[in-house]
Design an enzyme around this catalytic site. Sequence first.
Site, PDB file in Angstrom:
ATOM      1  N   THR A 149       0.830  -1.203   0.000  1.00 58.10           N
ATOM      2  CA  THR A 149       0.000   0.000   0.000  1.00 58.10           C
ATOM      3  C   THR A 149       0.863   1.250   0.000  1.00 58.10           C
ATOM      4  O   THR A 149       1.687   1.443   0.888  1.00 58.10           O
ATOM      5  CB  THR A 149      -0.918  -0.014   1.234  1.00 58.10           C
TER       6      THR A 149
ATOM      7  N   LEU B  99      -4.721  -8.845   0.257  1.00 56.96           N
ATOM      8  CA  LEU B  99      -4.607 -10.057   1.074  1.00 56.96           C
ATOM      9  C   LEU B  99      -4.908  -9.726   2.528  1.00 56.96           C
ATOM     10  O   LEU B  99      -4.456  -8.702   3.035  1.00 56.96           O
ATOM     11  CB  LEU B  99      -3.176 -10.603   1.001  1.00 56.96           C
TER      12      LEU B  99
ATOM     13  N   ASN C 245     -10.130  -0.379   2.216  1.00 55.40           N
ATOM     14  CA  ASN C 245      -9.843  -0.607   3.630  1.00 55.40           C
ATOM     15  C   ASN C 245     -10.642   0.341   4.527  1.00 55.40           C
ATOM     16  O   ASN C 245     -11.146  -0.053   5.578  1.00 55.40           O
ATOM     17  CB  ASN C 245      -8.340  -0.465   3.914  1.00 55.40           C
TER      18      ASN C 245
ATOM     19  N   PHE D  59     -18.007  -8.722   7.275  1.00 58.71           N
ATOM     20  CA  PHE D  59     -17.506  -7.562   8.042  1.00 58.71           C
ATOM     21  C   PHE D  59     -18.582  -6.889   8.875  1.00 58.71           C
ATOM     22  O   PHE D  59     -18.620  -5.673   9.005  1.00 58.71           O
ATOM     23  CB  PHE D  59     -16.799  -6.558   7.109  1.00 58.71           C
TER      24      PHE D  59
ATOM     25  N   CYS E 144      -3.008  -2.779   8.875  1.00 60.30           N
ATOM     26  CA  CYS E 144      -3.609  -2.127   7.703  1.00 60.30           C
ATOM     27  C   CYS E 144      -4.689  -1.107   8.044  1.00 60.30           C
ATOM     28  O   CYS E 144      -4.544   0.067   7.718  1.00 60.30           O
ATOM     29  CB  CYS E 144      -4.170  -3.195   6.783  1.00 60.30           C
TER      30      CYS E 144
HETATM   31  C1  UGA Z   1      -7.078  -6.041   5.672  1.00 61.95           C
HETATM   32  C2  UGA Z   1      -8.017  -6.225   4.462  1.00 61.95           C
HETATM   33  O1  UGA Z   1      -9.082  -7.117   4.809  1.00 61.95           O
HETATM   34  C3  UGA Z   1      -7.250  -6.789   3.268  1.00 61.95           C
HETATM   35  O2  UGA Z   1      -8.110  -6.860   2.132  1.00 61.95           O
HETATM   36  C4  UGA Z   1      -6.069  -5.861   2.952  1.00 61.95           C
HETATM   37  O3  UGA Z   1      -5.303  -6.340   1.874  1.00 61.95           O
HETATM   38  C5  UGA Z   1      -5.189  -5.754   4.185  1.00 61.95           C
HETATM   39  O4  UGA Z   1      -5.966  -5.226   5.278  1.00 61.95           O
HETATM   40  C6  UGA Z   1      -4.039  -4.828   3.850  1.00 61.95           C
HETATM   41  O5  UGA Z   1      -4.291  -3.642   3.639  1.00 61.95           O
HETATM   42  O6  UGA Z   1      -2.909  -5.311   3.684  1.00 61.95           O
HETATM   43  P1  UGA Z   1      -6.089  -7.598   7.617  1.00 61.95           P
HETATM   44  O7  UGA Z   1      -5.645  -6.344   8.276  1.00 61.95           O
HETATM   45  O8  UGA Z   1      -5.112  -8.719   7.484  1.00 61.95           O
HETATM   46  O9  UGA Z   1      -6.622  -7.303   6.109  1.00 61.95           O
HETATM   47  O10 UGA Z   1      -7.300  -8.160   8.459  1.00 61.95           O
HETATM   48  P2  UGA Z   1      -8.890  -8.232   8.350  1.00 61.95           P
HETATM   49  O11 UGA Z   1      -9.301  -9.632   8.300  1.00 61.95           O
HETATM   50  O12 UGA Z   1      -9.417  -7.340   7.321  1.00 61.95           O
HETATM   51  O13 UGA Z   1      -9.298  -7.678   9.797  1.00 61.95           O
HETATM   52  C7  UGA Z   1      -8.996  -6.341  10.203  1.00 61.95           C
HETATM   53  C8  UGA Z   1      -9.535  -6.112  11.595  1.00 61.95           C
HETATM   54  O14 UGA Z   1     -10.963  -6.062  11.590  1.00 61.95           O
HETATM   55  C9  UGA Z   1      -9.165  -7.194  12.591  1.00 61.95           C
HETATM   56  O15 UGA Z   1      -8.811  -6.576  13.811  1.00 61.95           O
HETATM   57  C10 UGA Z   1     -10.446  -8.018  12.723  1.00 61.95           C
HETATM   58  O16 UGA Z   1     -10.566  -8.680  13.949  1.00 61.95           O
HETATM   59  C11 UGA Z   1     -11.497  -6.919  12.581  1.00 61.95           C
HETATM   60  N1  UGA Z   1     -12.820  -7.397  12.130  1.00 61.95           N
HETATM   61  C12 UGA Z   1     -12.992  -7.860  10.863  1.00 61.95           C
HETATM   62  C13 UGA Z   1     -13.910  -7.317  12.992  1.00 61.95           C
HETATM   63  O17 UGA Z   1     -13.771  -6.884  14.157  1.00 61.95           O
HETATM   64  N2  UGA Z   1     -15.142  -7.692  12.547  1.00 61.95           N
HETATM   65  C14 UGA Z   1     -15.348  -8.163  11.294  1.00 61.95           C
HETATM   66  O18 UGA Z   1     -16.495  -8.478  10.946  1.00 61.95           O
HETATM   67  C15 UGA Z   1     -14.238  -8.253  10.440  1.00 61.95           C
END
Ligand code: UGA
Length: 423
Positions: A121, A150, A205, A246, A257
Site C-alpha cells: 500500500t 490479502l 480498507n 464484516f 492495515c
Molecule cells: C485487511 C483487508 O481485509 C485486506 O483486504 C487488505 O489487503 C489488508 O488489510 C491490507 O491492507 O494489507 P487484515 O488487516 O489482514 O486485512 O485483516 P482483516 O481480516 O481485514 O481484519 C482487520 C480487523 O478487523 C481485525 O482486527 C479483525 O478482527 C477486525 N474485524 C474484521 C472485525 O472486528 N469484525 C469483522 O467483521 C471483520
Amino acid sequence: MNVAVIGAGYVGLVQSAGLTHLGHTVTLGEANADRVADLRAGRIPIFEPGLAELIERAIENDLLFFESDNHAAVRGADVIFLTLPTPPGADGHADLRIVKSVAAELAEVLTPDQLLVTKSTVPVGTAESLRSILREKGCEAGVLSNPEFLAEGTAVDDFMRSDRIVIGAFEQDHGDRVAALYTGLEGEILITDPVSAELVKYASNAYLATRLTFANAISNISEEVGADAVQVLEAMGLDSRIGPKFLRPGPGYGGSCFPKDTAALLGITAGVGYDFPLLEAVIATDHYQRSRIIEKAGAMLGGAAGKRIAVWGVAFKANTDDVRESPAVRIARGLADAGAAIVMTDPEARTDEFPVVDDPVLAAENADMVIIATEWPEFIHADFAKVAEVMAGDIVYDVRNLLDPEAVRAAGLTYIAIGRPTI
Ligand code: UGA
C-alpha cells in the site's frame, strides 16, 4: 514469466509463492542477509497458513530463488514487484523513503522493457513519483500500481481466490502484460490508471473499517436496548444490498492495515483540502470500542484494581502471529493501567508487555475474569470445567462472541457476550 519481488515481508512472500504456483519463476530480493539465509534453508519468518508448504514446493521445483542484492534479483525479470515497508510517518502519511531509495537503486539497471510495479500500500500518486525518479536517472522502465488485498491468516487463499485484481497502468500494453501474470486466477481483472488503482486500496480498507465500526455501534446500541446484535446484524446482512461480511461485532479493528490506512486516507484528503468527518468519526468510534470494553470489564469486577485478568488472545485476529495494533493487547494495557494483573495466552502470538503462557487453563489460574479477545478456534474447545476449577472468579467476557454460551454456563461460569443480552 520471470518475476522479481523486492522485499521478503508478508506481502512479498505471499506474492512470490502465489506467482510460483501459477508457474512463474520468481527471484525474491531481500536486503536482510540473515533472512535470505533462512529462506534458502526453507525457514519462513512469518506464520501464515499454507505459505510454508507453497514455498517449499517452489524451491524444490526450482521456481523460487532468493537474493540479497537487488540488482541481481531484477536481472532478466519481465516484471518487478515492490513489496517494501511503508510505515506510517508522524503525520499519518506513509513513509516512502525505502520505496523511493530502492526505485532509485533499480533505476541504475532497469531496461525499457521491464515493468516496475508497486504492490504494498502506497500513497496516491506514488506510481507517478516513482516514474519521475526513474526518468530523472534516464531509466525508461514502465511503472504500474497493483495493490494487494490479502488479509493476514487467509493470504494464500486470498491470492488464489481473489475477488478482483486491480492494475493501474500509464499504458494499456503495460497493464495487459501484468494482467497476463495472473492468468489462471478466477478474480476479475480491472485495468485502470495508477492514481485510481492506488485510491482503490485506501477506499476499500476505509470502507471495511467503517462497516465493521458501524456493526460495533449497532452492537453497543443492542446492549443498551436489550436487542441481540448478532441476530440484528445477521438480518441486516441478508439484504443483498448489504451482504453478510464484516459485520462481526468485536473489540474494534487492529493489525497493520486498517489503523494505518484510515489515518493515511485522512492525511490524503487533508492534503487536497477535503474534510472527511465520516472517517474521523470511524477512527474515534473504533477507539471508543476498546475503552467501552475496558470500562465494562472493570465495572463487572467492581473495579479492575488488584484483580487478576486472563486475556485469551494476543494476536490482532485469529490465524496470525501479528500483534500490531492488537485489540487484545490494548485491552490488556487498559486494564493493567487500571491496576489489574494480566496474564495472556495465544497459540501463536507473543508480546513482551505481559506474561504469555501456552495453556489457556494455566492463564485462567486464580483469575477473577477471563476475556476472550482473539477469535482463535482453539479457545472454543478449552476445558471449561477446569477453567472454572482454577479461576478465583467466574466471569468469562467474550468480546468476540466466539464461545458456545451453553458450554461455558454448564461449567458453572458466568458468560457475558458482546452486543447480546446477558446470559
Ligand atoms: C485487511 C483487508 O481485509 C485486506 O483486504 C487488505 O489487503 C489488508 O488489510 C491490507 O491492507 O494489507 P487484515 O488487516 O489482514 O486485512 O485483516 P482483516 O481480516 O481485514 O481484519 C482487520 C480487523 O478487523 C481485525 O482486527 C479483525 O478482527 C477486525 N474485524 C474484521 C472485525 O472486528 N469484525 C469483522 O467483521 C471483520
